[in-house]
Design a protein around this motif. Structure first.
Motif, PDB file in Angstrom:
ATOM      1  N   ASP A 185       0.848  -1.184   0.000  1.00 40.31           N
ATOM      2  CA  ASP A 185       0.000   0.000   0.000  1.00 40.31           C
ATOM      3  C   ASP A 185       0.890   1.243   0.000  1.00 40.31           C
ATOM      4  O   ASP A 185       2.115   1.144   0.022  1.00 40.31           O
ATOM      5  N   ALA A 186       0.281   2.400  -0.033  1.00 41.46           N
ATOM      6  CA  ALA A 186       1.033   3.648  -0.198  1.00 41.46           C
ATOM      7  C   ALA A 186       2.048   3.892   0.901  1.00 41.46           C
ATOM      8  O   ALA A 186       3.074   4.532   0.666  1.00 41.46           O
ATOM      9  N   THR A 187       1.811   3.386   2.094  1.00 43.91           N
ATOM     10  CA  THR A 187       2.724   3.650   3.208  1.00 43.91           C
ATOM     11  C   THR A 187       3.713   2.526   3.476  1.00 43.91           C
ATOM     12  O   THR A 187       4.632   2.695   4.264  1.00 43.91           O
ATOM     13  N   PHE A 239      16.568  -5.147 -10.549  1.00 42.11           N
ATOM     14  CA  PHE A 239      16.470  -3.716 -10.258  1.00 42.11           C
ATOM     15  C   PHE A 239      16.111  -3.515  -8.799  1.00 42.11           C
ATOM     16  O   PHE A 239      15.717  -4.453  -8.104  1.00 42.11           O
ATOM     17  N   SER A 240      16.262  -2.280  -8.356  1.00 46.51           N
ATOM     18  CA  SER A 240      15.801  -1.828  -7.040  1.00 46.51           C
ATOM     19  C   SER A 240      14.949  -0.593  -7.271  1.00 46.51           C
ATOM     20  O   SER A 240      15.288   0.243  -8.114  1.00 46.51           O
ATOM     21  N   ALA A 241      13.863  -0.455  -6.525  1.00 50.05           N
ATOM     22  CA  ALA A 241      13.006   0.732  -6.617  1.00 50.05           C
ATOM     23  C   ALA A 241      12.832   1.297  -5.218  1.00 50.05           C
ATOM     24  O   ALA A 241      12.408   0.585  -4.306  1.00 50.05           O
ATOM     25  N   LEU A 242      13.164   2.582  -5.069  1.00 49.95           N
ATOM     26  CA  LEU A 242      13.072   3.248  -3.780  1.00 49.95           C
ATOM     27  C   LEU A 242      12.282   4.534  -3.914  1.00 49.95           C
ATOM     28  O   LEU A 242      12.294   5.164  -4.971  1.00 49.95           O
ATOM     29  N   VAL A 243      11.619   4.920  -2.836  1.00 47.36           N
ATOM     30  CA  VAL A 243      11.032   6.244  -2.735  1.00 47.36           C
ATOM     31  C   VAL A 243      11.986   7.031  -1.852  1.00 47.36           C
ATOM     32  O   VAL A 243      12.418   6.550  -0.801  1.00 47.36           O
ATOM     33  N   ASN A 244      12.331   8.223  -2.288  1.00 48.09           N
ATOM     34  CA  ASN A 244      13.324   9.021  -1.587  1.00 48.09           C
ATOM     35  C   ASN A 244      12.818  10.442  -1.415  1.00 48.09           C
ATOM     36  O   ASN A 244      12.442  11.088  -2.386  1.00 48.09           O
ATOM     37  N   GLN A 245      12.802  10.912  -0.191  1.00 49.32           N
ATOM     38  CA  GLN A 245      12.561  12.328   0.075  1.00 49.32           C
ATOM     39  C   GLN A 245      13.947  12.938   0.196  1.00 49.32           C
ATOM     40  O   GLN A 245      14.677  12.646   1.136  1.00 49.32           O
ATOM     41  N   LEU A 246      14.311  13.743  -0.763  1.00 46.97           N
ATOM     42  CA  LEU A 246      15.676  14.249  -0.866  1.00 46.97           C
ATOM     43  C   LEU A 246      15.868  15.433   0.073  1.00 46.97           C
ATOM     44  O   LEU A 246      15.821  16.581  -0.328  1.00 46.97           O
ATOM     45  N   LYS A 295      10.736   0.009  -2.104  1.00 42.74           N
ATOM     46  CA  LYS A 295       9.469  -0.525  -2.614  1.00 42.74           C
ATOM     47  C   LYS A 295       9.664  -1.898  -3.242  1.00 42.74           C
ATOM     48  O   LYS A 295       8.790  -2.753  -3.165  1.00 42.74           O
ATOM     49  N   ALA A 296      10.805  -2.113  -3.887  1.00 41.19           N
ATOM     50  CA  ALA A 296      11.180  -3.426  -4.430  1.00 41.19           C
ATOM     51  C   ALA A 296      12.697  -3.496  -4.376  1.00 41.19           C
ATOM     52  O   ALA A 296      13.381  -2.657  -4.969  1.00 41.19           O
TER      53      ALA A 296
END
Length: 162
Positions: free
Chosen positions: A10-12, A38-45, A28-29
């Protein structure tokens, strides 16, 4: 066809990591999920990422919210919501936030492993920090060698994991 690797978040939600990552980073993956593809990340820069090079992985960045700048090949590029950039392996680049609240972006690395590099850096804790708490990039680069990751700056401020 393999269905045992299906992953729904989910989103969180984020994937568990070996060590806690700083606030704003979320896997995320990961490589383990994608058989290393691959790798997938969410990043707050929150902090600027100094000039660095990925020798083994291409990196794709997609801006979800906010604005960022990427220095690439002698030029600065401003990315706004919905924009993306492909950063080919072997070419140095830097990234920084230029908005408030800070930019949020998806980062995909192929092949995967960036999240493993980050986990190793944060597992090292104070062993990779200078006396004033900044990251000692020579020590970080020792860890990064296994991942084809190298920073060209000498120090960097980086948040500690939560």
């Amino acid at each position: 066809m393999s269905t045992d690797r299906f992953l729904l978040l989910d989103a969180t939600q984020t994937r568990p990591t070996r060590v806690p990552l700083p606030p704003g980073f979320g896997v995320k993956a990961g490589s383990a999920d994608t058989e290393g593809r691959f790798s997938a990340l969410v990043n707050q820069l929150d902090i600027a990422t100094p000039m660095h090079v990925h020798e083994q992985a291409d990196e794709w960045v997609y801006v979800l919210d906010g604005e960022m700048e990427i220095d690439f090949d002698g030029r600065t590029h401003r990315l706004t919501r919905g924009m993306s950039a492909l950063l080919p392996r072997g070419v140095p680049h830097a990234m920084r936030n230029v908005s408030q609240p800070p930019v949020r972006a998806i980062q995909v690395s192929s092949p995967g492993g960036w999240e493993c590099f980050m986990a190793d850096v944060f597992a090292a804790g104070d062993a990779v920090r200078t006396a004033d708490g900044r990251m000692d990039m020579a020590k970080v680069n020792e860890i990064g060698a296994a991942y084809g990751m190298r920073y060209t700056e000498t120090t960097m401020g980086m948040p500690r994991p939560a």
